[in-house]
Design an enzyme around this catalytic site. Sequence first.
Site, short mmCIF file in Angstrom:
data_model
loop_
_atom_site.label_atom_id
_atom_site.label_comp_id
_atom_site.label_asym_id
_atom_site.label_seq_id
_atom_site.Cartn_x
_atom_site.Cartn_y
_atom_site.Cartn_z
N ASN A 15 12.81 0.05 -9.45
CA ASN A 15 12.25 1.41 -9.50
C ASN A 15 13.23 2.43 -8.94
O ASN A 15 13.16 3.62 -9.24
CB ASN A 15 10.92 1.47 -8.73
CG ASN A 15 9.82 0.68 -9.44
OD1 ASN A 15 9.90 0.47 -10.65
ND2 ASN A 15 8.83 0.22 -8.70
N LYS B 118 2.33 1.11 -3.41
CA LYS B 118 2.94 2.16 -2.57
C LYS B 118 3.79 1.58 -1.43
O LYS B 118 4.90 2.04 -1.19
CB LYS B 118 1.81 3.01 -1.97
CG LYS B 118 2.00 4.46 -2.28
CD LYS B 118 0.75 5.26 -2.20
CE LYS B 118 0.61 5.92 -0.87
NZ LYS B 118 -0.72 5.74 -0.29
N HIS C 278 -1.84 11.80 0.43
CA HIS C 278 -1.84 10.34 0.38
C HIS C 278 -0.51 9.89 -0.23
O HIS C 278 -0.45 9.45 -1.38
CB HIS C 278 -3.03 9.91 -0.49
CG HIS C 278 -3.35 8.45 -0.46
ND1 HIS C 278 -4.14 7.85 -1.40
CD2 HIS C 278 -3.02 7.47 0.41
CE1 HIS C 278 -4.28 6.56 -1.13
NE2 HIS C 278 -3.59 6.31 -0.03
N ARG D 83 -13.10 -0.09 2.27
CA ARG D 83 -13.64 1.26 2.42
C ARG D 83 -14.88 1.38 1.54
O ARG D 83 -14.98 0.75 0.49
CB ARG D 83 -12.62 2.31 1.99
CG ARG D 83 -11.49 2.50 2.96
CD ARG D 83 -10.62 3.67 2.56
NE ARG D 83 -9.85 3.43 1.35
CZ ARG D 83 -10.13 3.90 0.15
NH1 ARG D 83 -11.18 4.69 -0.03
NH2 ARG D 83 -9.38 3.62 -0.89
C1 OXD Z 1 -6.08 2.76 0.70
C2 OXD Z 1 -5.41 2.26 1.91
O1 OXD Z 1 -7.15 2.24 0.36
O2 OXD Z 1 -4.32 2.74 2.21
O3 OXD Z 1 -5.56 3.68 0.09
O4 OXD Z 1 -5.96 1.40 2.61
MN MN Z 2 -3.83 4.48 1.13
#
Ligand code: OXD
Ligand code: MN
Length: 591
Positions: free
Chosen positions: A503, A252, A226, A69
């Site tokens: 976790n 995540k 997010h 990104r």
């Molecule tokens: C991020 C993705 O960059 O999920 O958060 O790709």
């Molecule tokens: Mn993401």
Amino acid sequence: MTKNVHVLNWINEMAELTQPDKIVWIDGSDEQTEALRKEAVSTGELIRLNPEQYPNCYLHRTAVNDVARVENRTFICTTKQEDAGNINNWMAPSECYAKLGKLFKGSMKGRTMYVIPYSMGVPGSEFAKIGIELTDSIYVVLNMLIMTRAGKQILDILGDSADFIKGLHARADIDEENRYICHFPEDNTIWSVNSGYGGNVLLGKKCFALRIASYLGRKEGWMAEHMLILGIEYPDGDIKYISAAFPSACGKTNLAMLIPPEVFRKKGYKVWCVGDDIAWLRIGKDGRLWAVNPENGFFGVAPGTNEHSNPNALATTKKDTIFTNVALNTDDNTVWWEGLDNNPPKNCIDWKGNKWDYANYDKKDKSTCAAHPNSRFTAPAVNCPCISPEFNNAAGVPISAIVFGGRRARTAPLVYESFNWQHGTFVGSIMASETTAAAAGAVGVVRRDPMAMRPFVGYNMGDYFAHWLEMGKKIPHAPKIFHVNWFRTDDEGHFIWPGFGDNMRVLLWILDRVAGKVDARETAIGYVPNVDDINIEGLSVTKETITELLDVDTASWKQDIENIKEFYKLVGDRVPAELYDELKGLEARLG
Ligand code: OXD
Ligand code: MN
């Protein structure tokens, strides 16, 4: 495929601009999808992997200058600059349309424009929203068919309505100097040009489901976040749901798909994944906050994914998956990436498409890696062994706890609970991650990433904080808000907490707090667990270590205050007074 004049007029206008040789409507049928795969293989856009080991799986390589990104080239184009705020790049809509119009002009000559009608969320449900992406990339089409619910049925649901998000994407020359990812929230429009990398071009994901959706959520009284969503099933069959926000590179996807430690598995605990990246949250009729994952697949980071870190993700990618920028093992036509195992293939093509220089491979030097550090898998959610039975439930799942997290060497304890929603919003607003410096024990640079939404809020960050506070007033039975930190280190810079499946022990404390089953210690920053309340059965971590993990390091918190003030100043004059009150309160409690 449709008589919708809003859709047809817009497509005509965009086709006049980009001048494709032909227009192909994506119907979502297996026949069309297979024909597109074949075409992409014939041009080299995709490489078919070993059909025995990786049935229906493909590899794609992006241009070497187009692998992530691009936040500095991402714009929020609202009429007034202050509505985009200081944290976003801004361009006036008229200026942006004119500038990008020149780049799009004739960009699809000799190419095909694909029309992808898609739904974020279960098609036709109250929670869902429709988008149409126009693109000249088969790779984008095939990824969107995994990541969203796409095809003709979406146009049937849209009928003659004008309520859809208009996305235009062209690869153009993949020119980084002219790469733009632009959002026009006032027009429900997204324009992306000169990139072929997922996060910039799969317009349903970050662009729509976070940036445009966060703007719509504020207008319509809901939230686009997010966040991963997971369910913990207790031995008696009861399931409680948690949503959690972490900045990129904090695990995540691993948390979303975690496998409970053996002692819990034996007792009958299970974890269900509802989503790994995005949550749309609304107030349900019962007054609780309900969440859906608007996506239909996972666009996960490959490096580091392995049998220990995330066996569920690995299993998910064994069929029907598109890999991007990983290494190709030419001995058996399979894929490899750093951290998959300790057996790097000697004969392989690296992510740039060159024969990999295995002899000079140095794990610590990213430039010698076979797979790009941000290489990805795009895999259908249904492939995931722990996908929640509620994944396709249009109403979503009720959220008991919201968890924020960052990567902090010292400042944040393993877990703490906010005092209330307003304080929890403050805790989210000061979220941060540190980059670990090369020297052992050295503390890296702090990047503030409120609610892990810094790159994804489609409007002024100050207004976004205010929206959180507003939502808190409207939710009769709001989830409790917590903060976790899996990344606390000792003086030598080693992680103290084992992380991964363990976790879950922290998540269980969180749910015990929500259920009112355990007490906690009140500190300056919030409620911290009593040492005995973190279950360490079957774990080689001692009580002393847990005590250390739960310590509130007053000195580093005091240091943090200055950084928070600077950040709030940067966000600007729309930071709500309530958050400054919380900051003052924290400062006073720290003494
Ligand atoms: C991020 C993705 O960059 O999920 O958060 O790709
Ligand atoms: Mn993401």
